[in-house]
Scaffold this motif. Structure first.
Motif, PDB file in Angstrom:
ATOM      1  N   LEU A 132      20.862   4.991 -32.862  1.00 42.58           N
ATOM      2  CA  LEU A 132      19.559   4.437 -33.201  1.00 42.58           C
ATOM      3  C   LEU A 132      19.506   4.113 -34.689  1.00 42.58           C
ATOM      4  N   PRO A 133      19.098   2.886 -35.043  1.00 43.29           N
ATOM      5  CA  PRO A 133      18.856   2.595 -36.457  1.00 43.29           C
ATOM      6  C   PRO A 133      17.827   3.566 -37.023  1.00 43.29           C
ATOM      7  N   ALA A 134      17.919   3.817 -38.309  1.00 41.08           N
ATOM      8  CA  ALA A 134      17.068   4.831 -38.925  1.00 41.08           C
ATOM      9  C   ALA A 134      15.587   4.564 -38.707  1.00 41.08           C
ATOM     10  N   GLN A 135      15.183   3.285 -38.722  1.00 47.18           N
ATOM     11  CA  GLN A 135      13.758   2.983 -38.599  1.00 47.18           C
ATOM     12  C   GLN A 135      13.219   3.205 -37.191  1.00 47.18           C
ATOM     13  N   VAL A 136      14.114   3.354 -36.193  1.00 44.60           N
ATOM     14  CA  VAL A 136      13.679   3.552 -34.816  1.00 44.60           C
ATOM     15  C   VAL A 136      13.495   5.038 -34.483  1.00 44.60           C
ATOM     16  N   ARG A 137      14.228   5.900 -35.182  1.00 41.09           N
ATOM     17  CA  ARG A 137      14.278   7.312 -34.792  1.00 41.09           C
ATOM     18  C   ARG A 137      12.919   8.007 -34.766  1.00 41.09           C
ATOM     19  N   PRO A 138      12.010   7.758 -35.705  1.00 41.01           N
ATOM     20  CA  PRO A 138      10.732   8.485 -35.659  1.00 41.01           C
ATOM     21  C   PRO A 138       9.921   8.228 -34.395  1.00 41.01           C
ATOM     22  N   VAL A 139      10.052   7.030 -33.781  1.00 42.96           N
ATOM     23  CA  VAL A 139       9.249   6.713 -32.597  1.00 42.96           C
ATOM     24  C   VAL A 139      10.026   6.915 -31.299  1.00 42.96           C
ATOM     25  N   PHE A 140      11.343   7.071 -31.406  1.00 35.57           N
ATOM     26  CA  PHE A 140      12.145   7.105 -30.181  1.00 35.57           C
ATOM     27  C   PHE A 140      11.957   8.397 -29.392  1.00 35.57           C
ATOM     28  N   GLY A 141      11.825   9.526 -30.063  1.00 31.24           N
ATOM     29  CA  GLY A 141      11.712  10.812 -29.376  1.00 31.24           C
ATOM     30  C   GLY A 141      10.571  10.862 -28.375  1.00 31.24           C
ATOM     31  N   PRO A 142       9.328  10.638 -28.820  1.00 30.46           N
ATOM     32  CA  PRO A 142       8.225  10.664 -27.851  1.00 30.46           C
ATOM     33  C   PRO A 142       8.308   9.552 -26.822  1.00 30.46           C
ATOM     34  N   ALA A 143       8.824   8.381 -27.211  1.00 29.70           N
ATOM     35  CA  ALA A 143       8.954   7.282 -26.255  1.00 29.70           C
ATOM     36  C   ALA A 143       9.941   7.643 -25.151  1.00 29.70           C
ATOM     37  N   ALA A 144      11.070   8.232 -25.529  1.00 29.47           N
ATOM     38  CA  ALA A 144      12.080   8.601 -24.544  1.00 29.47           C
ATOM     39  C   ALA A 144      11.600   9.733 -23.646  1.00 29.47           C
ATOM     40  N   THR A 145      10.860  10.683 -24.195  1.00 31.51           N
ATOM     41  CA  THR A 145      10.339  11.794 -23.397  1.00 31.51           C
ATOM     42  C   THR A 145       9.399  11.286 -22.308  1.00 31.51           C
ATOM     43  N   ALA A 146       8.464  10.426 -22.702  1.00 29.08           N
ATOM     44  CA  ALA A 146       7.525   9.879 -21.724  1.00 29.08           C
ATOM     45  C   ALA A 146       8.248   9.057 -20.663  1.00 29.08           C
ATOM     46  N   SER A 147       9.266   8.305 -21.059  1.00 29.11           N
ATOM     47  CA  SER A 147      10.005   7.483 -20.109  1.00 29.11           C
ATOM     48  C   SER A 147      10.753   8.350 -19.101  1.00 29.11           C
ATOM     49  N   PHE A 148      11.362   9.436 -19.566  1.00 30.08           N
ATOM     50  CA  PHE A 148      12.100  10.333 -18.674  1.00 30.08           C
ATOM     51  C   PHE A 148      11.176  10.899 -17.596  1.00 30.08           C
ATOM     52  N   VAL A 149      10.019  11.383 -17.996  1.00 26.44           N
ATOM     53  CA  VAL A 149       9.099  12.004 -17.043  1.00 26.44           C
ATOM     54  C   VAL A 149       8.612  10.983 -16.016  1.00 26.44           C
ATOM     55  N   GLY A 150       8.220   9.785 -16.480  1.00 30.58           N
ATOM     56  CA  GLY A 150       7.724   8.768 -15.553  1.00 30.58           C
ATOM     57  C   GLY A 150       8.770   8.322 -14.557  1.00 30.58           C
TER      58      GLY A 150
END
Length: 401
Positions: free
Chosen positions: A205-223
């Motif tokens: 992940l590019p550095a600018q993506v990392r702060p938003v990727f964690g919660p986005a990936a968590t929500a995607s996994f659960v759904g």
């Protein structure tokens, strides 16, 4: 104005091609009972056949998630349509379980090739300033196509001849038409490289993506975990526990979850991408609670409600996740980052699905479903708490549209 209309027409056609490919990935859902009767395999085998698709998607995303950024979107998407056509031919030729594994494997390859590349392609076909709407077109095509698969197969299996063959013949025809449309659409990658110069790219992940990727990936996994279990075992639950043996009804109930996801995506513009993630988790929790009630008391209308509420929650959380990740990604890494997000999402429809299949033998389908719901409930609660804390830390802002 005319240029914008042409761009939206191309964006819509790109979305239609995306939907056709994804339709094939869920086409077998209402047919698994018929395959069980024909080939004599267990519920665990159903979940493994289903999960083979997810493992294929993950493999392709890990190895080729960055390829369309280099060689262009259209060559990758044409390969995906080729895999979709080959998958349909496997199901048309099925004389044993091996054909089903091969068909699901090829279907996973097609979805893996399409997922990141088609999402980026649809967004790039839109006119300037249309990124938010194009993101909705892409995610709606994805989820709408997934919903059309069980609905189409269920209706044809119930009311038309050759239930194990006609759905795949129809899909093969749609894939051929989609290839013609794709050849007409323009390429959006301006600086392309030869395939020989492209190397597999490890997830990163590019550095600018990392702060938003964690919660986005968590929500995607659960759904996606909820969708995976609902899609793979709900037809069996409807038939065994609720005596709903109409394939069209079973396909419609599964399709409702995906259509509700599209409706949830529409709501993101009103609530904002940041708020949509915790709200989506809350709706997913509600969908799980309704599904638990359906399993406990064998009530069909609770299954329908769980599909609607859980599907809407998945749509809220997933479009919010995709929007923030796509917005934060640099253009030359966008498809790769989106593919990484989908790797996490598709992990949610593989491991939990097999887990339910393993538990079905010793504790039954209903017991396995309740164990799954309990595990996902804990994960959703933790995820929602994290997202709410993150939301409170953000400065006040107008909803993102």
């Amino acid at each position: 104005m005319n240029r914008d209309r042409r761009a939206w027409r191309r964006c819509s056609l790109g979305g239609a091609v995306f939907a056709v490919c994804m339709t094939g990935t869920t086409l077998p859902t209402p047919l698994y009972g018929l395959y069980q009767d024909k080939f004599g395999f267990s519920e665990l085998t159903v979940t493994v056949v289903y999960a083979v698709y997810a493992f294929a998607v993950i493999g392709v995303l890990l190895l080729t998630g960055n390829v369309s950024d280099s060689i262009g979107r259209r060559p990758v998407l044409l390969c995906g349509l080729g895999c979709a056509a080959a998958s349909a031919l496997c199901f048309l030729s099925a004389t044993g379980l091996g054909w089903l594994y091969a068909g699901r494997l090829l279907s996973g390859l097609s979805a893996g090739l399409f997922t990141g590349a088609a999402t980026a392609y649809v967004i790039e076909l839109a006119p300037p300033g249309g990124r938010a709407q194009a993101t909705f077109v892409a995610t709606a095509a994805n989820m709408g196509g997934l919903g059309c698969g069980p609905l189409l197969a269920g209706v044809l299996a119930q009311y038309a001849p050759w239930p194990l063959y006609l759905p795949f013949a129809v899909h093969f025809t749609l894939v051929a038409a989609s290839a013609a449309v794709l050849l007409w659409l323009p390429e959006t990658v301006r600086e392309r490289q030869p395939l020989s110069t492209v190397r597999p790219q490890r997830p990163g992940l590019p550095a600018q993506v990392r702060p938003v990727f964690g919660p986005a990936a968590t929500a995607s996994f659960v759904g996606f975990a909820l969708f995976g279990v609902f899609t793979s075992v709900s037809p069996a639950f409807l038939a065994q526990s609720l005596d709903v043996r109409n394939h069209a009804v079973g396909g419609l109930i599964v399709a409702l979850a995906f259509f509700a996801s599209t409706a949830g995506q529409l709501a993101v513009g009103r609530v904002g991408t940041d708020r949509s993630l915790p709200l989506g988790c809350a709706a997913l929790f509600g969908g799980l609670a309704l599904l638990a009630g359906a399993l406990r008391w064998d009530v069909v209308w609770l299954v329908v409600l769980s599909a609607l509420v859980g599907g809407a929650g998945q749509g809220l959380s997933f479009r919010g996740a995709l929007s923030v990740v796509a917005e934060a990604s640099p253009p030359d890494h966008r498809a790769s980052v989106i593919s990484t997000l989908f790797v996490v999402a598709y992990a949610g429809i593989s491991v939990p699905v097999i887990g339910v299949g393993v538990l079905t033998g010793p504790i039954g389908l209903e017991g396995a479903g309740l164990v799954f719901i309990a595990c996902m409930g804990v994960l959703i609660t933790a995820s929602a708490g994290y997202l709410l804390r993150r939301l409170r830390a953000l400065p006040e802002q107008a909803p993102t549209r």
